[in-house]
Each structure stands twice: as structure tokens, then as C-alpha cells.
Design an enzyme around this catalytic site. Sequence first.
Site, PDB file in Angstrom:
ATOM      1  N   LYS A  32     -26.993  96.457  53.405  1.00 14.82           N
ATOM      2  CA  LYS A  32     -26.116  95.195  53.074  1.00 14.82           C
ATOM      3  C   LYS A  32     -24.555  95.358  53.670  1.00 14.82           C
ATOM      4  O   LYS A  32     -24.150  94.195  54.198  1.00 14.82           O
ATOM      5  CB  LYS A  32     -26.067  94.810  51.396  1.00 14.82           C
ATOM      6  N   THR A  33     -24.023  96.383  53.189  1.00 13.47           N
ATOM      7  CA  THR A  33     -22.695  96.454  53.712  1.00 13.47           C
ATOM      8  C   THR A  33     -22.658  96.458  55.403  1.00 13.47           C
ATOM      9  O   THR A  33     -21.594  95.898  55.806  1.00 13.47           O
ATOM     10  CB  THR A  33     -22.106  97.612  53.111  1.00 13.47           C
ATOM     11  N   ASP A 219     -18.965  91.279  49.110  1.00 13.88           N
ATOM     12  CA  ASP A 219     -19.910  92.419  48.994  1.00 13.88           C
ATOM     13  C   ASP A 219     -19.993  92.680  47.504  1.00 13.88           C
ATOM     14  O   ASP A 219     -19.077  92.219  46.823  1.00 13.88           O
ATOM     15  CB  ASP A 219     -19.390  93.848  49.512  1.00 13.88           C
ATOM     16  N   GLU A 220     -21.113  93.188  46.981  1.00 18.05           N
ATOM     17  CA  GLU A 220     -21.390  93.845  45.553  1.00 18.05           C
ATOM     18  C   GLU A 220     -21.092  92.513  44.650  1.00 18.05           C
ATOM     19  O   GLU A 220     -20.532  92.598  43.796  1.00 18.05           O
ATOM     20  CB  GLU A 220     -20.123  94.669  45.244  1.00 18.05           C
ATOM     21  N   GLN A 250     -28.056  96.841  40.650  1.00 14.61           N
ATOM     22  CA  GLN A 250     -26.878  97.574  40.471  1.00 14.61           C
ATOM     23  C   GLN A 250     -25.777  96.977  39.894  1.00 14.61           C
ATOM     24  O   GLN A 250     -24.575  97.358  40.099  1.00 14.61           O
ATOM     25  CB  GLN A 250     -26.440  97.705  42.021  1.00 14.61           C
ATOM     26  N   ARG A 602     -27.536 107.078  45.667  1.00  9.04           N
ATOM     27  CA  ARG A 602     -26.638 107.611  46.331  1.00  9.04           C
ATOM     28  C   ARG A 602     -26.807 108.828  47.314  1.00  9.04           C
ATOM     29  O   ARG A 602     -26.278 109.301  48.422  1.00  9.04           O
ATOM     30  CB  ARG A 602     -25.292 108.207  45.580  1.00  9.04           C
TER      31      ARG A 602
HETATM   32  N1  LIG Z   1     -30.628  99.031  61.036  1.00 11.80           N
HETATM   33  C1  LIG Z   1     -30.108 100.202  60.617  1.00 11.80           C
HETATM   34  N2  LIG Z   1     -30.131 101.138  61.324  1.00 11.80           N
HETATM   35  C2  LIG Z   1     -29.580 102.366  61.139  1.00 11.80           C
HETATM   36  N3  LIG Z   1     -29.182 102.693  60.143  1.00 11.80           N
HETATM   37  C3  LIG Z   1     -28.947 101.746  59.152  1.00 11.80           C
HETATM   38  C4  LIG Z   1     -29.487 100.397  59.322  1.00 11.80           C
HETATM   39  N4  LIG Z   1     -29.018  99.701  58.374  1.00 11.80           N
HETATM   40  C5  LIG Z   1     -28.488 100.213  57.515  1.00 11.80           C
HETATM   41  N5  LIG Z   1     -28.470 101.673  57.822  1.00 11.80           N
HETATM   42  C6  LIG Z   1     -27.742 102.851  57.388  1.00 11.80           C
HETATM   43  O1  LIG Z   1     -28.092 102.944  56.046  1.00 11.80           O
HETATM   44  C7  LIG Z   1     -27.121 103.452  55.164  1.00 11.80           C
HETATM   45  C8  LIG Z   1     -26.859 102.459  54.158  1.00 11.80           C
HETATM   46  O2  LIG Z   1     -26.488 101.183  54.432  1.00 11.80           O
HETATM   47  P1  LIG Z   1     -25.289 100.467  53.437  1.00 11.80           P
HETATM   48  O3  LIG Z   1     -24.595 101.313  53.003  1.00 11.80           O
HETATM   49  O4  LIG Z   1     -24.828  99.224  54.421  1.00 11.80           O
HETATM   50  O5  LIG Z   1     -26.446  99.880  52.455  1.00 11.80           O
HETATM   51  P2  LIG Z   1     -26.099  98.893  51.243  1.00 11.80           P
HETATM   52  O6  LIG Z   1     -26.943  98.091  51.174  1.00 11.80           O
HETATM   53  O7  LIG Z   1     -24.917  98.431  51.187  1.00 11.80           O
HETATM   54  O8  LIG Z   1     -26.208 100.016  50.205  1.00 11.80           O
HETATM   55  P3  LIG Z   1     -25.558  99.980  48.557  1.00 11.80           P
HETATM   56  O9  LIG Z   1     -26.487  98.965  47.857  1.00 11.80           O
HETATM   57  O10 LIG Z   1     -25.761 101.188  48.058  1.00 11.80           O
HETATM   58  O11 LIG Z   1     -24.399  99.369  48.735  1.00 11.80           O
HETATM   59  C9  LIG Z   1     -25.798 103.429  55.842  1.00 11.80           C
HETATM   60  O12 LIG Z   1     -25.869 104.747  56.399  1.00 11.80           O
HETATM   61  C10 LIG Z   1     -26.186 102.726  57.099  1.00 11.80           C
HETATM   62  O13 LIG Z   1     -25.482 102.889  58.304  1.00 11.80           O
HETATM   63 MG   LIG Z   2     -23.024  98.583  50.070  1.00 10.92          MG
END
Ligand SMILES: Nc1ncnc2c1ncn2[C@@H]1O[C@H](COP(=O)(O)OP(=O)(O)OP(=O)(O)O)[C@@H](O)[C@H]1O
Ligand SMILES: [Mg+2]
Length: 743
Positions: A32-33, A219-220, A250, A602
Site C-alpha cells: 500500500k505504502t 496512508d493508514e 490494522q 512485521r
Molecule cells: N510489486 C512489488 N514488487 C516487489 N516488492 C514489493 C512489491 N509491492 C510491495 N513490495 C515490498 O513489500 C514490502 C511491503 O510493502 P509496503 O510496506 O508498501 O506494504 P503495506 O501494505 O504498506 O504494509 P503495511 O500494511 O504493513 O503498512 C516492502 O518491502 C515493499 O517494497
Molecule cells: Mg504501509
Amino acid sequence: MNLKELLNSEQYEAATHIEGPLLILAGAGSGKTRVLTYRIANMITEKDIFPYNILAITFTNKAAGEMRERVKKLIGERAEGMWISTFHSSCVRILRREAEHMGFNSNFTIYDSYDSKALVKQCMKEIGIDEKDITDKEIIGTISNSKNELMNAMDFKKKNESNYRKNKIADVFLLYTKRLRANNAMDFDDLIFNTVQLFEKNPEVLEFYQRKFKYIMVDEYQDTNYAQYKLVKALAQGSNNICVVGDDDQCIYQWRGADIQNILDFEKDFKNTKVVKLEQNYRSKGAILQSANSVIKYNSKRKDKVLRTEQVIGEKLKIYRGYTDKDEAAFVAREIKKIREDSPFNYKDFAILYRMNSQSRTFEDAFRRASIPYRILGGLRFYDRKEIKDIMGYLKLINNPQDDISLQRIINVPKRAIGDATVQKIRDFAKETDECLYSAILDIDFIPGLSSRAKSSVNKFLNLMNGFIELREEMTISQIIKKILEDTGYMKALKDSKDPEDESRVENLKELVSEAVDFENNNEDKSLEAFLEQATLVSDTDNYNEDDDNVVLMTVHASKGLEFPAVFMVGMENGIFPSDACFNSNEEMEEARRLCYVAITRAEEKLYLTSAEQRMVFGRTSCYPQSDFIEEIPLNLKENVGSGNRAVNKLGTQKSKTLKKEYNPHALGAKNGSFSSSLTNNTASGKVNSKEFVPGRKIQHPKFGEGTIITASHSGEKAMLTIAFTNMGIKKLDSSIAPLKLL
Ligand SMILES: Nc1ncnc2c1ncn2[C@@H]1O[C@H](COP(=O)(O)OP(=O)(O)OP(=O)(O)O)[C@@H](O)[C@H]1O
Ligand SMILES: [Mg+2]
């Protein structure tokens, strides 16, 4: 930048859908981020959107910094001018520009929690409220909740006219609000509250920001409270280009007013919302992800989501149960050493996550003994230390002489013969003449009842301060700090002291000077206001530096959004995580389970869940059974990796075994709902008439064991009971919820 290579197809869809409302609803680690970051880069490079028109809100300053850096890396200097920051920082920026609309000066001070507490206490004293009747904590909490619900002091008073207690709190709230205004100060909650007010009362100001922020991202979003929700809604109403990102699983800040409903209702609030779901997790190995999914399934109130991974199943989750908390910490230290020897892990790849800051102690001891470098996030922040707050007090007063709280903090620090009685007389005079303390001391010669010695001391202080205020324009912040340390004699007093603690205070103050130099070198806005602002708004996670090779310790709350190759979830015991209170409230249990989900997700490769049979809590030995959350992880995904020294441990083991046998939430048919709801059903079947719960009666609780009722207050079919448990201390329980058996 080829987005198609960097993102999967759903992520790509989300990153390229720019016009109109967009909801990205997805589980942890699904990118997402990452999508937000690429979305911004794409908007600027491909769609020719001006950075000036972008507002992105993140949960921490660190997340904001990272996002800005990444976008800069992708597109270079064109990224300048975007607003990527937290709710609080964005609001400060708006309020500084528009302060006069709100009757504040633009140099207003931001009160941190210590300052607000000091002010609340003063107001309580003035009104004559005894700490024994209503605590400052309750009042501060009530005021904060009220502001988060956008209710001001007057409205709060009107709403609670018939409630004596709340009416008293309302009086403090009213006075507190008046004083904040007189001090030209705002507390944390005011930053959001006042911005919403500003927009409501000044449509032309709102319109300006609506036109400016044509593209808004949050975000969040699941952790926004009502005030933040209103703020986003007001700003987005202009262009309707709003993209929010979140995960209802979350939401872990309900206790601070976050409302999960904000994300669930997004589609209703914004017509024609496009919803994108991300279902692939890129962070965690299979076993970790499946465990997270299994645990969160026990929550009843959630949108069902799928989260899969292409990663291998990896190692099973490791469960360790120590005999004591020391055992547990020693195990964690040993494992870290072992893993580092066997594989290419660095110290910084490990995170220790706990429920409460107070749990860090035993781990600090164990790490120190094992020579493991570590860093704690949380506890006392650098800026919360006494000596730092003193000097910041001077800076705050220089910046805003109306700030009575800072003036009172430093008027006699270091000691300069201005006693409490003198300060009280100054306060009385200021109140009578309706002015701030600084302006009262300008008239010190007219204040009745002061000795000439007191007057001369105050005059010396005044000259000192006036000198600093004059120098403010000519000097940099680090120079001013050095001057304060020297001219007030603060540094000399510490250096002359024999107290070894004062030596580290000297070091901390030197560090403050370095921080200021750093700030001057790295910020465009080098003003004193900006320096004070970042010191006040910076949070623990913001200071976390991944370049240092340290094991990092923090609460689960602070770990939100972060990721680590190896995670230890420690203190996994009923009574801690989940806490006692969860067993009385389904809502609290579900929030704790979401928190557990955040913690599990995490981890990238290795995850440990550890506990102890005995631990010291508030100076007493307590025994807690292993956390039910561990039981919620399927057997094929976890393995026991040992326990502490059992020889001396017979009693403890037996007891927890008996407890376990009698208490098995999952045997109660709690597959879909959470087990506390099944407990409610269990007792709701009316096994025990509440009238039978009377003081002196012995009872049995499946988790806490045997106990005696000390007090019981009945209302209808339920009774609030205070029970002294033989092994678990005193607890308050609701007879209609707690599964109690009469003995
Ligand atoms: N398409 C992709 N290819 C490679 N790596 C990815 C891809 N999408 C996400 N990632 C990697 O996966 C990990 C998680 O991504 P991110 O932190 O953006 O997730 P999130 O959904 O925001 O998580 P959270 O809910 O914990 O905030 C990061 O290390 C990110 O770089
Ligand atoms: Mg995130």
C-alpha cells in the site's frame, strides 16, 4: 520509471487511477505504502501534475521523510513543493499561515503532553478541584476525546450540564481553553481541531486549500479519528481527487478515538469510488502470513480479505516459554547471537516487540550482558529529558513571550532567588490586570507585596530574557542555545555538581547544540519556530535510524508500517497481550487481536513468540498463562523450541496446565466469533444468578483461578465485582461477562 515492472497489475491500477475517489483496501505488506509513493512519482512525471497540488498524509514523520526521499530519487528535484507530512505537521503549516483568522499569532507555541498537563493542573487548582476527586489524567483524557470528536469546551459544558462530575471537568476545559488562547498556545489535539474550525468558519480559506490540494492521499486511513476524517473530507470536497489507503484489520488506535468506520464508510462518503484490493503480500514467508490470517479470522467485525504470498512457507513460528521473564530475555539474547553466527543477519535485522514500554527493562539487561547493541524506541524521548525541556522552555519563551507555562518552568531554573510566593503574586497580578506573566513582570515595580530583593531578582531575569529576545534576529539557534547555557549559568551549575547524573546532562545539552547545528544545515526554514515545532512533533519512530546496526526494541503500536527480517513478540501471555481488560470486553479483545496481527505481519523471515511463567509486574511476582493468540495459530505452523529451567518450576507448570485444561476458548465453539463473545453466551445462559455474588463468597475463574469476592455492586441482572484472586491479585470483573463459578 517503468511502473509496470515495479508494480503488480492491481498495484499498477491503483497507482495510475488519478482522477476521482480511490480506496485501496488491503492487508499488511501488500504494498500500500509503495503504491502511494509510485503514484506520486507517476502523477508528476507522466500526468504533469504540479507537486504544489499534492498533499500526502502519512502516519509518522519518518514515513513522510522516506516517501519524499523515494519520490526524489525517482524524479529528482521536480519533487520540491509537495506536501508530504503527518496530519499534525500539515495542520501546523496551515495554522501558521492563517493564525490571525483564529485569533492566534503565527508564532504560537505547541504544547506537548507535559506542558498541557502543567496547564490543566494549574486550572484545576484555580477552580478548586482536588486530585483525589478527579485526576488530571481523567480530565486530560476527556478534553482530548472531546476535541477529537470536534466538541469544544462550551458544547461539552452544555451537553453535560446535569452531570456534576462532567460539569466540573467542563469548567477546567473552559478555563484551559481560555488560558491556551491567552498563552498563544495550542495543544496537539488543537492542531487538528483548530484547522477544522478554521475551514468551517472561513469558507474562502478552505476554498484556497481545496484549490491548492487538488490531489490528496492518506496512508493508514483506518486510524484516522473523527476530527481528521472531517478535515480530509472538507479538503477533498473541492476536487474529489482523494485516495485513501488502509487495512481495517490494522486499526489499533481506537483507544485514541480512531474510528474503523471511516474506512468502511468511504464508499458512502465519496460517490463513484473506485476500490482496489491488493491481495499479494510481498513481505512475509508463508508460515508467517498464514499465521497472521488465522489469528485475525477470530475477529467478527471485519471485511473479509484474502492475502496470499508467492513466497515459500519458510520456517515455522517458534514458541518459547521461559520460567521467568529473565529466562525469556536470556533466550532472546542467545537466539540473536546464534542466528547471527549461522546466517548473514545483522543486529538491525532483529526487532523486539512488546505491548508496553515498561517491558523493555529485562531485555536491556540481557542485551547488555550479552554485549548485543540495541536501541529502544519509546520511553523517555530525548526532548522529554529535564535539562532539554528546560532549555527548550527558554527557547519557547523567546519565541512567544505570552507562553506562561514555559515562563513558570524556567523563571527560577537555575535557581535565582525567585520563590513560589513571588511567582504566585505575579500570577495574581496578571490575573487581575488580564495579561500574560511576561507582561506582568515588565511592571514588577507595581506588583504589591514584593520585597525589593524579589523585585531585583525578577528584574535580572527580565533583563536576561530581553537580551535573548533581542539577539534572536542576529543569531542562529545553536548560538542562542549556547548563549542561554552560558548566560543563565545553567551549564556551570551542572559542571560544578558532584552528582554523576549531571555529567550525562552536560552531554545531552551538547547533543542539543549538535541537533540545532544539524537542523540549521538541513532545513530550508531555519526559524526558531520551525526548530521548536520539529522538536515537539517528532515521535519515537521518527528517530529510528536504520543505518545503525542495533537490535531495536519498541511497542507494537510504534512498529506500524515497518518491517524486519526477524521479529520477537515477547510477553505473549494472557494478562499482558491480550491484557486483563480484554477478557471483559469483546471490543478490546478484537483491538488486541488486530494489534497482534500488526505485530505478526512485521516479520519477513523469522518470527518468535515468547512468554514466561512468572514475571515481576509492578514489583510483584505474577503468573500468567500463555497467550490465547498463540493458540489461535494452527499447530502445523508453529513449533515449541523449549522452555526455561523446569526443575524449580513444578508449581508454576502444574498451575498453568490446570488452567489450560479448564480453559480452552476454542472448545467453546468460537470458530467464527472471538472467544469472549462465546464466554458471554456461556454465562448468558443464566447459570449463576448475579444475586449470589456477595462479598465473602469464594468463586472460580477459568483463567485467574480461585478467589474471594471483596465487594459487589448490583444493578439488575449484573454485578460489578472486586475479587481477590489467590494467585492473580485483585481484579474488577463484570459478573454478566466473566465466566465465574461459585465454589
Ligand atoms: N510489486 C512489488 N514488487 C516487489 N516488492 C514489493 C512489491 N509491492 C510491495 N513490495 C515490498 O513489500 C514490502 C511491503 O510493502 P509496503 O510496506 O508498501 O506494504 P503495506 O501494505 O504498506 O504494509 P503495511 O500494511 O504493513 O503498512 C516492502 O518491502 C515493499 O517494497
Ligand atoms: Mg504501509
